[in-house]
Scaffold this active site. Structure first.
Site, short mmCIF file in Angstrom:
data_model
loop_
_atom_site.label_atom_id
_atom_site.label_comp_id
_atom_site.label_asym_id
_atom_site.label_seq_id
_atom_site.Cartn_x
_atom_site.Cartn_y
_atom_site.Cartn_z
N ILE A 22 0.84 -1.21 0.00
CA ILE A 22 0.00 0.00 0.00
C ILE A 22 0.87 1.25 0.00
CG2 ILE A 22 -1.80 1.28 1.21
CD1 ILE A 22 -2.86 -1.33 2.30
N ASP A 42 10.34 3.22 6.28
CA ASP A 42 10.13 1.81 6.59
C ASP A 42 11.32 1.35 7.44
OD1 ASP A 42 8.17 -0.47 4.95
OD2 ASP A 42 9.84 -1.20 6.18
N ARG A 160 -16.20 -0.72 -2.66
CA ARG A 160 -16.50 -2.13 -2.99
C ARG A 160 -18.01 -2.31 -3.19
NH1 ARG A 160 -12.02 -4.57 1.34
NH2 ARG A 160 -10.37 -4.88 -0.20
N HIS A 184 -14.44 -1.95 10.57
CA HIS A 184 -13.91 -2.54 9.33
C HIS A 184 -13.76 -4.04 9.58
CE1 HIS A 184 -11.90 -2.87 5.57
NE2 HIS A 184 -10.72 -3.18 6.09
O1 TXD Z 1 -9.06 -0.99 4.59
C1 TXD Z 1 -8.04 -1.15 5.30
N1 TXD Z 1 -7.76 -0.31 6.29
C2 TXD Z 1 -7.13 -2.34 5.03
C3 TXD Z 1 -5.78 -2.17 5.69
C4 TXD Z 1 -7.05 -2.71 3.61
C5 TXD Z 1 -6.01 -3.51 3.21
C6 TXD Z 1 -4.77 -3.72 4.00
N2 TXD Z 1 -4.91 -3.32 5.38
C7 TXD Z 1 -3.71 -3.33 6.24
O2 TXD Z 1 -2.73 -2.37 5.85
C8 TXD Z 1 -2.94 -4.62 6.23
O3 TXD Z 1 -3.64 -5.63 6.96
C9 TXD Z 1 -1.66 -4.19 6.89
O4 TXD Z 1 -1.85 -4.13 8.29
C10 TXD Z 1 -1.46 -2.78 6.35
C11 TXD Z 1 -0.43 -2.67 5.28
O5 TXD Z 1 -0.75 -3.52 4.24
P1 TXD Z 1 0.34 -3.78 3.06
O6 TXD Z 1 -0.28 -4.66 2.05
O7 TXD Z 1 0.96 -2.49 2.66
O8 TXD Z 1 1.43 -4.64 3.87
P2 TXD Z 1 2.99 -4.84 3.49
O9 TXD Z 1 3.16 -4.83 2.02
O10 TXD Z 1 3.45 -5.99 4.32
O11 TXD Z 1 3.66 -3.50 4.05
C12 TXD Z 1 3.77 -3.24 5.42
C13 TXD Z 1 5.08 -2.53 5.63
C14 TXD Z 1 6.31 -3.43 5.33
O12 TXD Z 1 7.10 -2.84 4.31
C15 TXD Z 1 7.05 -3.49 6.65
O13 TXD Z 1 8.45 -3.51 6.52
C16 TXD Z 1 6.57 -2.21 7.29
O14 TXD Z 1 5.20 -2.15 7.00
N3 TXD Z 1 6.79 -2.18 8.73
C17 TXD Z 1 7.09 -1.05 9.38
N4 TXD Z 1 7.19 0.21 8.92
C18 TXD Z 1 7.49 1.14 9.85
N5 TXD Z 1 7.69 0.87 11.18
C19 TXD Z 1 7.59 -0.39 11.64
N6 TXD Z 1 7.79 -0.67 12.95
C20 TXD Z 1 7.28 -1.42 10.73
N7 TXD Z 1 7.09 -2.77 10.84
C21 TXD Z 1 6.79 -3.21 9.60
#
Ligand code: TXD
Length: 317
Positions: A22, A42, A160, A184
């Site tokens: 995202i 990140d 959706r 949600h």
């Molecule tokens: O409608 C909604 N709100 C939802 C939200 C819709 C879809 C996805 N939803 C949630 O968004 C999903 O369940 C996850 O909790 C988040 C992020 O989803 P995404 O698909 O972007 O997950 P990724 O690709 O795993 O990215 C998460 C990033 C990853 O690069 C990690 O390294 C980083 O988070 N990460 C951090 N960043 C900063 N600080 C810390 N501590 C950290 N830990 C992990």
């Protein structure tokens, strides 16, 4: 480089905390829509920097004038106008959003500290799941006023709903006006009584039984994507939804958007974040709009509120 435009106005700055699926899509959309300079934060070394470098090679083709940087240092969030938080784990097949509570709570606490320290005047849009609990935790840990911390879910869930209805009726989604209330989760409330096709009630086009099937699909749409992707959850639509909220804030558009906002008695619910229609402008969540609901919708909203309270009560101290 001066951080001021020719007009003397300070350049807008968007901090993306979480540079995953995202986060990367948010960065791309911010460039395409020229919302402001972008910093991706990140914890994974190289990930934000690599995505920022790649995106900086797209900017010339897009004729976009914004700058894009990647960092592992919260200091680079300095003075961001908007922080969009996607940091945390995403679901895998078989996982519920609630299964992410413990691990993402720990992450959210560190994220909130970074925002509070380096972007104390920002508007914070939380995306991480379980959304209603994560936005609650972010507001608690930052200590920001509730109108400056909001959750993104309703814009996605409503999109959706609109997409499925448009497909069923055979019209463009742009002609469908609909919103989803509540948490949600699987008990979210698509508000059929307020759903129209250019002002014409949706019941004129679709039978009640079929509408119920479509609304059930809306509740499970996130899981449907997870089951197909297998390696993660939806990211194009959540990013698009979050950018809609960020843009309404940055440009003071005062759009009415369904967002997870802090309720203080509206809809008869007090003390929790939940999805409701709000006006988003330069003041953040400027007003909560109380729509008229049927008795059935009100009852469903209270069930959803109960589930949100359970989740918030389960937040680690
Ligand atoms: O409608 C909604 N709100 C939802 C939200 C819709 C879809 C996805 N939803 C949630 O968004 C999903 O369940 C996850 O909790 C988040 C992020 O989803 P995404 O698909 O972007 O997950 P990724 O690709 O795993 O990215 C998460 C990033 C990853 O690069 C990690 O390294 C980083 O988070 N990460 C951090 N960043 C900063 N600080 C810390 N501590 C950290 N830990 C992990």
């Amino acid at each position: 480089m001066s951080d001021k435009c020719n007009s003397g106005q300070r350049r807008r700055k968007i901090a993306l905390i979480g540079g995953g699926n995202i986060g990367g899509t948010l960065a791309y959309l911010s460039i395409v829509r020229e919302l402001g300079d972008v910093v991706i934060f990140d914890v994974v070394e190289g990930l934000p920097q690599g995505k920022a470098l790649d995106l900086s090679h797209a900017a010339p083709v897009l004729n976009s004038s914004v700058t894009i940087t990647g960092t592992n240092d919260y200091k680079d969030l300095a003075d961001a106008d908007v922080c969009i938080v996607t940091a945390g784990l995403a679901r895998k097949p078989g996982m519920s959003r609630d299964d992410l509570l413990s691990v993402n709570s720990k992450i959210m606490k560190s994220v909130a500290e970074g925002i509070r320290t380096y972007a104390p005047n920002s508007f914070v849009i939380v995306v991480s799941n379980p959304l209603d609990a994560m936005v609650t935790l972010c507001q608690r840990e930052t200590g920001f006023p509730t109108e400056r911390v909001v959750g993104m879910a309703g814009v996605l869930d409503s999109a959706r709903y609109r997409a499925f209805l448009a497909e069923e009726i055979g019209v463009t989604p742009a002609s469908i006006n609909a919103f989803v209330l509540g948490g949600h989760g699987d008990d979210m409330v698509p508000v059929r009584s307020n759903t129209t096709v250019q002002g014409i009630p949706v019941s004129h086009f679709i039978q009640a039984e079929r509408l119920t099937q479509i609304e059930d699909r809306v509740r499970k749409a996130g899981g449907e994507v997870v089951a197909l992707l297998k390696t993660g959850s939806a990211f194009y639509s959540p990013a698009t939804a979050a950018i809609e909220m960020a843009e309404s804030y940055l440009k003071d558009q005062k759009k009415v958007l369904p967002c997870a906002a802090y309720l203080d008695g509206e809809y008869g619910i007090k003390g929790i974040y939940m999805g409701v229609p709000v006006i988003v402008g330069k003041g953040g969540v400027e007003k909560i709009i109380v729509a008229e609901l049927t008795a059935e919708e009100t009852a469903a909203l209270n069930v959803s509120a109960g589930k949100v309270r359970e989740l918030v009560d389960a937040l680690p101290a």
